[in-house]
Write a protein that holds these residues in place. Structure first.
Motif, short mmCIF file in Angstrom:
data_model
loop_
_atom_site.label_atom_id
_atom_site.label_comp_id
_atom_site.label_asym_id
_atom_site.label_seq_id
_atom_site.Cartn_x
_atom_site.Cartn_y
_atom_site.Cartn_z
N ASP A 1 0.83 -1.21 0.00
CA ASP A 1 0.00 0.00 0.00
C ASP A 1 0.86 1.26 0.00
N GLU A 2 1.89 1.26 0.86
CA GLU A 2 2.74 2.45 0.96
C GLU A 2 3.54 2.68 -0.32
N LEU A 3 4.02 1.61 -0.93
CA LEU A 3 4.80 1.76 -2.16
C LEU A 3 3.92 2.27 -3.30
N ILE A 4 2.69 1.76 -3.38
CA ILE A 4 1.77 2.22 -4.43
C ILE A 4 1.43 3.69 -4.22
N LYS A 5 1.22 4.07 -2.95
CA LYS A 5 0.93 5.48 -2.67
C LYS A 5 2.11 6.36 -3.04
N ALA A 6 3.33 5.81 -2.91
CA ALA A 6 4.54 6.57 -3.24
C ALA A 6 4.80 6.64 -4.74
N GLY A 7 3.95 5.98 -5.54
CA GLY A 7 4.07 6.06 -6.99
C GLY A 7 4.80 4.91 -7.65
N TYR A 8 5.14 3.85 -6.88
CA TYR A 8 5.82 2.70 -7.48
C TYR A 8 4.79 1.78 -8.13
N SER A 9 5.11 1.28 -9.30
CA SER A 9 4.23 0.36 -10.01
C SER A 9 4.60 -1.06 -9.60
N LEU A 10 3.87 -1.58 -8.63
CA LEU A 10 4.22 -2.86 -8.00
C LEU A 10 3.55 -4.01 -8.73
N ARG A 11 4.34 -5.04 -9.03
CA ARG A 11 3.81 -6.25 -9.64
C ARG A 11 3.65 -7.36 -8.61
N ASP A 12 4.64 -7.54 -7.75
CA ASP A 12 4.57 -8.61 -6.76
C ASP A 12 5.49 -8.24 -5.60
N ILE A 13 5.20 -8.80 -4.43
CA ILE A 13 6.02 -8.55 -3.25
C ILE A 13 5.99 -9.78 -2.35
N ARG A 14 7.14 -10.12 -1.78
CA ARG A 14 7.26 -11.18 -0.79
C ARG A 14 8.11 -10.65 0.36
N ILE A 15 7.62 -10.80 1.57
CA ILE A 15 8.40 -10.40 2.75
C ILE A 15 8.44 -11.59 3.71
N LEU A 16 9.63 -11.94 4.15
CA LEU A 16 9.77 -13.08 5.06
C LEU A 16 10.79 -12.76 6.13
N GLU A 17 10.70 -13.51 7.20
CA GLU A 17 11.70 -13.44 8.26
C GLU A 17 12.53 -14.71 8.19
N ASN A 18 13.83 -14.57 7.94
CA ASN A 18 14.67 -15.74 7.74
C ASN A 18 15.12 -16.35 9.06
N GLY A 19 16.00 -17.34 8.97
CA GLY A 19 16.44 -18.07 10.15
C GLY A 19 17.23 -17.24 11.13
N MET A 20 17.73 -16.08 10.69
CA MET A 20 18.50 -15.20 11.57
C MET A 20 17.64 -14.04 12.08
N SER A 21 16.31 -14.20 12.00
CA SER A 21 15.35 -13.19 12.44
C SER A 21 15.54 -11.87 11.70
N GLU A 22 15.96 -11.95 10.45
CA GLU A 22 16.12 -10.77 9.61
C GLU A 22 14.96 -10.70 8.61
#
Length: 746
Positions: A464-485
């Motif tokens: 939502d924030e990226l679209i509001k900022a004018g970015y043309s978003l196709r896909d997004i994935r966000i994960l927390e890896n094994g190092m809590s990053e």
């Protein structure tokens, strides 16, 4: 302004749509789905839409209702939290403004009743537009049934808004779009869905037409004819739709508002559309009508978990086969000396006339004397009558024949034992390789099953924030890896500045993010920015007149944000030792870059070198791994020299004794963990530098050498070699390597 262009155009079309002479649809969309921070654009869109339809005289009540609702949103900031209250408010404000307008014109029962109906339609459509607006915002979840129905109705309103807009020679755009949509549905949906969609399209195109029922029947019949021929592709659908229209027109004559030209144009456009566009549109339709589906990343994760578990099991089973075969071979060839003695006496002593009084009668004493013969064989390498034990010569009447046979059999036994030992040793090494690989797969399985967690809520917020900022978003994935990053994977429809995008993601997620890499498909990867950076320097000297150093030094930063320093010292000096150290260093670097843990990488390198992958190879390994996110440091010393950590005015020594890699099938891997801080200085060195000047470095001596550490890392490394390696000697006795590493906060 650019981000408001699509809502502006849709609001323009909604305000053009009318039913029974009323046009509440523009007001509904303004109140429910338009960004009221730029409400003046919405007012302009509605005015333009009403004026283009010839209803400018009726615009007063609509503009008044929108202005009142705009004022309402300023008084109640969280008005969107309850869509029902907002929709009722919008309908009530339209009724009030309409009633005031009637007072100044003409009040009668019909006009009041029509105003009530219009207000109710306004409230109802507010809810529809609110639900449908979710389809315009990027979302990882499949659309709900309510969103799909609302979206379909709103699409019909927008298409109806095109009514009256024509292009030469009198072709109405709404008819073209409706016909195209019906053919698209006919190709990708069932017969029942196609027929009902055709009827709906006919209704949309003729809301204010007295022949609405006829047009609904024409589109419904044409859609079913097109669906029946969809097995022939887009050509069959277009031909079927055209045939259905022709048959219907034969019955109804000219009592429809769609022309033959409009039908032909829509069929030609449908045929001219590239097949890949058809597949894309068909896929979107298929996704829209499906129930909730399992996300692709979840399915892929389950697939990978299954593959990793089966691979780990397969390698573990293979290792078990080798272990069983090795143990079987050891049991098969586990003959002892008594077996050898029995074999010799069977062939030599059994035919001797003294056998009954020598071996058979005093078996225990005879075996003791024969063991003394074996002792002579072990000590001297041969046993003849000249050096045989006296008690054996006194016991045996055929000593020379017995000694010759015993020596021959024992020599064969020793050769066979050596061969079996090498065979078993190689099997054990292969066994270790399979066990290491099985462990790697098992660790990956554990990481995927327990450590990785996808974050759908953060994905929605970030999108939502990226679209509001004018970015043309196709896909997004966000994960927390094994190092809590937190890791972010983005796909954009058009290029964007990586640095600016990193800053935007940092603001949204709440921690500094940095761009790491991108795939061949354009998928951008962002990870938390490193807290620390590293300054590195080195100095090397070769032994005597040698040109090539036997030491190898490698430093690099992995994709996971870990900084590695690998110092390998081959056995001896010169080109042979350099080859050994380079092999060990290169293999270790490749494993670490591929994501293996340090202990697993060292184990694989050791077993590979012990097997003699590239001839016999022995090398010490001194490995330093620094986590640039936390400052945590891991020291692995496999035959490596001690290292020094300078913090302020104190010196700390790091050392762990172990044999070099490539000697034993199984190497003891111990890790020494340290926490580094800003401006800490680490010194690593090979044994040539540590053991020079006929002594070994102490902490106090290193402390004096590093009193002035405000130099570059190369200068510090050179100072250590010059002060330690060359002091008091005229010739370098061994290859010397010193690495200086300083950690700095970014």
């Amino acid at each position: 302004m650019l981000s408001d262009s699509v809502p502006f155009a849709l609001l323009f079309l909604a305000s053009r749509c009318s039913l029974l002479g009323i046009s509440p649809f523009g007001v509904s969309m303004f109140c429910a789905a338009f960004d009221l921070k730029t409400g003046y654009l919405g007012l302009a869109a509605v005015l333009m839409g009403l004026a283009s339809r010839g209803a400018a005289a009726e615009s007063t009540k609509y503009i008044a209702a929108m202005l009142l609702f705009w004022l309402y949103t300023r008084l109640k900031e969280n008005y969107r939290e309850n869509a029902v209250i907002s929709s009722v408010t919008a309908g009530a404000l339209l009724f009030i403004s309409g009633l005031v307008s009637l007072i100044y014109t003409q009040v009668n029962t019909y006009s009041v009743l029509l105003l009530i109906i219009e207000s109710m339609i306004c409230s109802f459509c507010c809810i529809l537009f609110d639900k449908a607006s979710g389809l315009l915002i990027y979302s990882r979840r499949p659309p709900s049934e309510q969103e799909l129905i609302s979206g379909a109705v709103c699409t019909g309103i927008f298409i109806s808004g095109l009514s009256g807009i024509t292009i030469p020679p009198g072709i109405e755009i709404s008819k073209i779009i409706s016909s195209y949509a019906v053919m698209l549905i006919s190709r990708n949906m069932s017969l029942a869905v196609a027929g009902s969609s055709g009827v709906a399209a006919g209704l949309i195109c003729s809301m204010n037409d007295v022949n609405a029922i006829t047009l609904m029947g024409l589109y419904g019949a044409a859609a079913m004819f097109g669906n029946l021929l969809k097995s022939f592709g887009k050509y069959g659908v277009a031909l079927g739709f055209l045939g259905g229209c022709a048959v219907t027109l034969l019955y109804v004559g000219n009592n429809v508002t769609v022309s033959v030209i409009e039908i032909l144009v829509s069929c030609l456009l449908f045929i001219a559309t590239p097949e890949r566009i058809h597949k894309l549109l068909g896929g979107l339709l298929g996704r829209a009508v499906k129930a909730d589906i399992v996300p692709a990343d979840v399915k892929m994760r389950e697939y990978l978990l299954g593959r990793l578990a089966s691979s780990s099991h397969a390698f573990a089973k293979l290792a078990g086969v080798y272990r069983g075969a090795t143990e079987k071979k050891l049991r098969m060839y586990g003959r002892d000396i008594c077996t050898i003695i029995d074999g010799v006496t069977e062939r030599v002593c059994k035919s001797c006339p003294d056998y009954g009084t020598c071996v058979r009668a005093e078996k225990t004493n005879a075996y003791r004397i024969m063991f003394s013969v074996l002792e002579v064989l072990e000590n001297t390498g041969f046993c003849k009558t000249a050096n045989a034990p006296g008690e054996f010569l006194a016991m045996c009447s055929n000593a020379e024949l017995f000694l010759n046979e015993f020596s021959h059999v024992y020599e064969l036994y020793k050769r066979d034992t050596i061969r079996r030992g090498e065979y078993v040793n190689n099997r054990d090494l292969i066994l270790r390789q399979y066990e290491e690989i099985s462990g790697i797969f098992a660790r990956l399985h554990d990481e995927l099953s327990g450590s990785f967690e996808f974050m759908p809520e953060l994905e929605e917020k970030t999108a939502d924030e990226l679209i509001k900022a004018g970015y043309s978003l196709r896909d997004i994935r966000i994960l927390e890896n094994g190092m809590s990053e937190t890791e972010v994977f983005l796909s954009l429809n058009r290029p964007a500045d990586k640095h600016t995008l990193s800053e935007k993601l940092s603001d949204i997620i709440g921690c500094p993010m940095s761009y790491r890499d991108s795939s061949s498909g354009g998928l951008l990867r962002f990870r938390p920015a490193a807290v620390y950076d590293v300054e590195f320097g080195q100095k090397q000297l070769t032994k005597g007149s040698q040109i090539v150093s036997g030491d190898s030094l490698i430093n690099f930063k992995s994709d996971s944000g870990t900084y590695y320093v690998i110092l390998c010292d081959g056995m001896g000096s010169g080109s042979d030792a350099g080859r050994e150290s380079r092999i060990a260093g290169r293999l270790l670097e490749e494993f670490l870059r591929d994501g293996f843990t340090a202990s697993a990488a060292i184990g694989l390198v050791n077993s590979s070198l012990t097997l003699g992958v590239e001839n016999e190879c022995f090398s010490s390994v001194d490995l330093l791994a620094i986590d640039l996110m936390t400052g945590g440091a891991e020291f692995y010393k496999i035959g490596g020299c001690k290292s020094f950590i300078k913090r302020g005015g104190s010196i700390e020594t790091v050392f762990s004794p172990s044999l070099p890699v490539g000697i034993l099938p199984e190497v003891h891997i111990s890790c020494i963990n340290k926490r580094l801080e800003d401006n800490d200085l680490i010194i690593m060195m090979s044994d040539g530098a540590e053991g020079s000047s006929f002594g070994f470095l102490s902490s106090e001596r290193m402390k004096k050498l590093l009193e002035d550490d405000d130099k570059s890392m190369d200068d510090i490394a050179a100072a250590v070699i010059n002060s330690v390696g060359l002091k008091g000697i005229t010739k370098v006795r061994d290859d010397m390597t010193v690495a200086a590493i300083r950690i700095k906060e970014v």
